[in-house]
Design an enzyme around this catalytic site. Structure first.
Site, PDB file in Angstrom:
ATOM      1  N   LYS A  96      25.046  35.647  31.830  1.00 14.34           N
ATOM      2  CA  LYS A  96      24.775  34.237  31.614  1.00 14.34           C
ATOM      3  C   LYS A  96      24.113  33.769  32.953  1.00 14.34           C
ATOM      4  O   LYS A  96      23.121  33.199  32.897  1.00 14.34           O
ATOM      5  CB  LYS A  96      26.152  33.590  31.507  1.00 14.34           C
ATOM      6  CG  LYS A  96      26.920  33.747  30.106  1.00 14.34           C
ATOM      7  CD  LYS A  96      28.076  32.888  29.807  1.00 14.34           C
ATOM      8  CE  LYS A  96      29.092  33.214  30.597  1.00 14.34           C
ATOM      9  NZ  LYS A  96      29.985  34.534  30.428  1.00 14.34           N
ATOM     10  N   ARG A 118      32.682  25.147  27.751  1.00 18.01           N
ATOM     11  CA  ARG A 118      33.602  26.146  27.465  1.00 18.01           C
ATOM     12  C   ARG A 118      34.667  25.687  26.269  1.00 18.01           C
ATOM     13  O   ARG A 118      35.409  26.699  25.858  1.00 18.01           O
ATOM     14  CB  ARG A 118      34.453  26.395  28.790  1.00 18.01           C
ATOM     15  CG  ARG A 118      34.629  27.843  29.077  1.00 18.01           C
ATOM     16  CD  ARG A 118      35.068  28.114  30.383  1.00 18.01           C
ATOM     17  NE  ARG A 118      33.895  28.302  31.375  1.00 18.01           N
ATOM     18  CZ  ARG A 118      33.917  29.165  32.316  1.00 18.01           C
ATOM     19  NH1 ARG A 118      34.870  29.884  32.547  1.00 18.01           N
ATOM     20  NH2 ARG A 118      32.828  29.450  32.988  1.00 18.01           N
ATOM     21  N   ARG A 150      30.348  46.999  39.567  1.00 20.31           N
ATOM     22  CA  ARG A 150      29.966  45.624  40.595  1.00 20.31           C
ATOM     23  C   ARG A 150      30.399  45.857  41.944  1.00 20.31           C
ATOM     24  O   ARG A 150      31.710  46.441  42.010  1.00 20.31           O
ATOM     25  CB  ARG A 150      30.481  44.502  39.969  1.00 20.31           C
ATOM     26  CG  ARG A 150      29.195  43.812  39.280  1.00 20.31           C
ATOM     27  CD  ARG A 150      29.539  42.200  39.030  1.00 20.31           C
ATOM     28  NE  ARG A 150      28.694  41.547  37.907  1.00 20.31           N
ATOM     29  CZ  ARG A 150      28.978  40.578  37.421  1.00 20.31           C
ATOM     30  NH1 ARG A 150      30.242  39.933  37.623  1.00 20.31           N
ATOM     31  NH2 ARG A 150      28.097  39.820  36.606  1.00 20.31           N
ATOM     32  N   ARG A 208      36.236  44.068  42.383  1.00 22.21           N
ATOM     33  CA  ARG A 208      37.312  43.051  41.864  1.00 22.21           C
ATOM     34  C   ARG A 208      38.101  43.904  41.030  1.00 22.21           C
ATOM     35  O   ARG A 208      37.746  44.487  39.993  1.00 22.21           O
ATOM     36  CB  ARG A 208      36.349  41.758  41.283  1.00 22.21           C
ATOM     37  CG  ARG A 208      36.052  41.141  42.530  1.00 22.21           C
ATOM     38  CD  ARG A 208      35.858  39.729  41.784  1.00 22.21           C
ATOM     39  NE  ARG A 208      34.948  38.781  42.908  1.00 22.21           N
ATOM     40  CZ  ARG A 208      34.260  37.853  42.569  1.00 22.21           C
ATOM     41  NH1 ARG A 208      33.734  37.531  41.146  1.00 22.21           N
ATOM     42  NH2 ARG A 208      33.417  37.279  43.608  1.00 22.21           N
ATOM     43  N   ARG A 220      39.488  40.562  28.610  1.00 22.06           N
ATOM     44  CA  ARG A 220      38.796  39.478  28.730  1.00 22.06           C
ATOM     45  C   ARG A 220      37.702  39.367  27.455  1.00 22.06           C
ATOM     46  O   ARG A 220      37.528  38.183  27.322  1.00 22.06           O
ATOM     47  CB  ARG A 220      37.953  39.362  30.178  1.00 22.06           C
ATOM     48  CG  ARG A 220      38.936  39.011  31.070  1.00 22.06           C
ATOM     49  CD  ARG A 220      38.457  39.311  32.551  1.00 22.06           C
ATOM     50  NE  ARG A 220      37.443  38.501  32.855  1.00 22.06           N
ATOM     51  CZ  ARG A 220      36.078  38.668  33.654  1.00 22.06           C
ATOM     52  NH1 ARG A 220      36.161  39.846  34.298  1.00 22.06           N
ATOM     53  NH2 ARG A 220      35.419  38.057  33.965  1.00 22.06           N
TER      54      ARG A 220
END
Ligand SMILES: [Zn+2]
Length: 214
Positions: free
Chosen positions: A8, A83, A117, A150, A161
């Site tokens: 996004k 959201r 990441r 993370r 998620r």
């Protein structure tokens, strides 16, 4: 709109550049509001400090204040907002959107993107093991700090998620679909290749509509 890891932020930044309109990221906006110490910012930080969700009414206020600035008069690209259905309703009543773009990618693609990441905790730079590796493994190019991963990006957490996103975003997608504003775009390939195609598609969809508000 789209699940975590679909890109996004990347697409919003590219669309902002292509159309010459501001990229308004709700996360960044809220963080900046808190950092600037305004009355609104202090209110937001109270919720954030307690680990609570910032109420829709407050998020809307911060967003609407930003969208009222002169640089948004010709348009804006929203990222991370709305959201919830209640945010979308308030937004549609105040700043009706031309298009709601839903980016999609299969879970495997998102997992691969996020699992690689690497973050620099000192300067905030983001790397990727495969697509954007640092010059020296595990070390930030910009500031020399050790890079971290993370917990949120671990495959099992991403899978959770992802499915949470799918169930929570259904109503939002339907809200825009009913208004004829939803555009679904497959973002599972390379964003640098796909974005020019998305820009073309958007231009096509908006042709005939009154989009340039000078
Ligand atoms: Zn760094």
């Amino acid at each position: 709109m789209g699940p975590p890891g679909v890109g996004k932020g990347t697409y919003a930044a590219m669309l902002s550049q292509a159309f010459g309109i501001p990229h308004v990221s709700s996360g960044e906006l809220l963080r900046r509001e808190v950092a600037s110490g305004t009355d609104l910012g202090r209110l937001v930080s109270k919720y954030m400090a307690q680990g609570e969700l910032v109420p829709d009414s407050l998020v809307n206020r911060v967003l609407f204040e930003r969208l009222s600035k002169p640089d948004c008069r010709r348009g804006f690209v929203l990222d991370g907002y709305p959201r919830t259905l209640s945010q979308a309703e308030a937004l549609e009543a105040t700043f009706p959107l031309d298009l709601a773009i839903l980016l999609t990618a299969p879970l495997e693609v998102v997992v691969e993107r996020l699992a690689g990441r690497l973050y620099c905790p000192a300067c905030g730079e983001v790397y990727h093991e495969k697509w954007r590796p640092p010059a020296r493994p595990g070390v930030c190019d910009k500031c020399g700090h050790a890079l971290i991963k993370r917990a949120d990006d671990a495959p099992e957490v991403v899978a959770r998620r992802y499915s949470e996103y799918l169930s929570s975003s259904k109503a939002l997608a339907e809200f825009y679909e009913r208004r004829g504003k939803l555009f679904v775009f497959d973002a599972s390939g390379d964003a640098r290749v796909l974005c020019p195609r998305l820009v073309e598609k958007i231009e096509e969809l908006l042709r005939g509509k009154e989009v340039v508000k000078l």
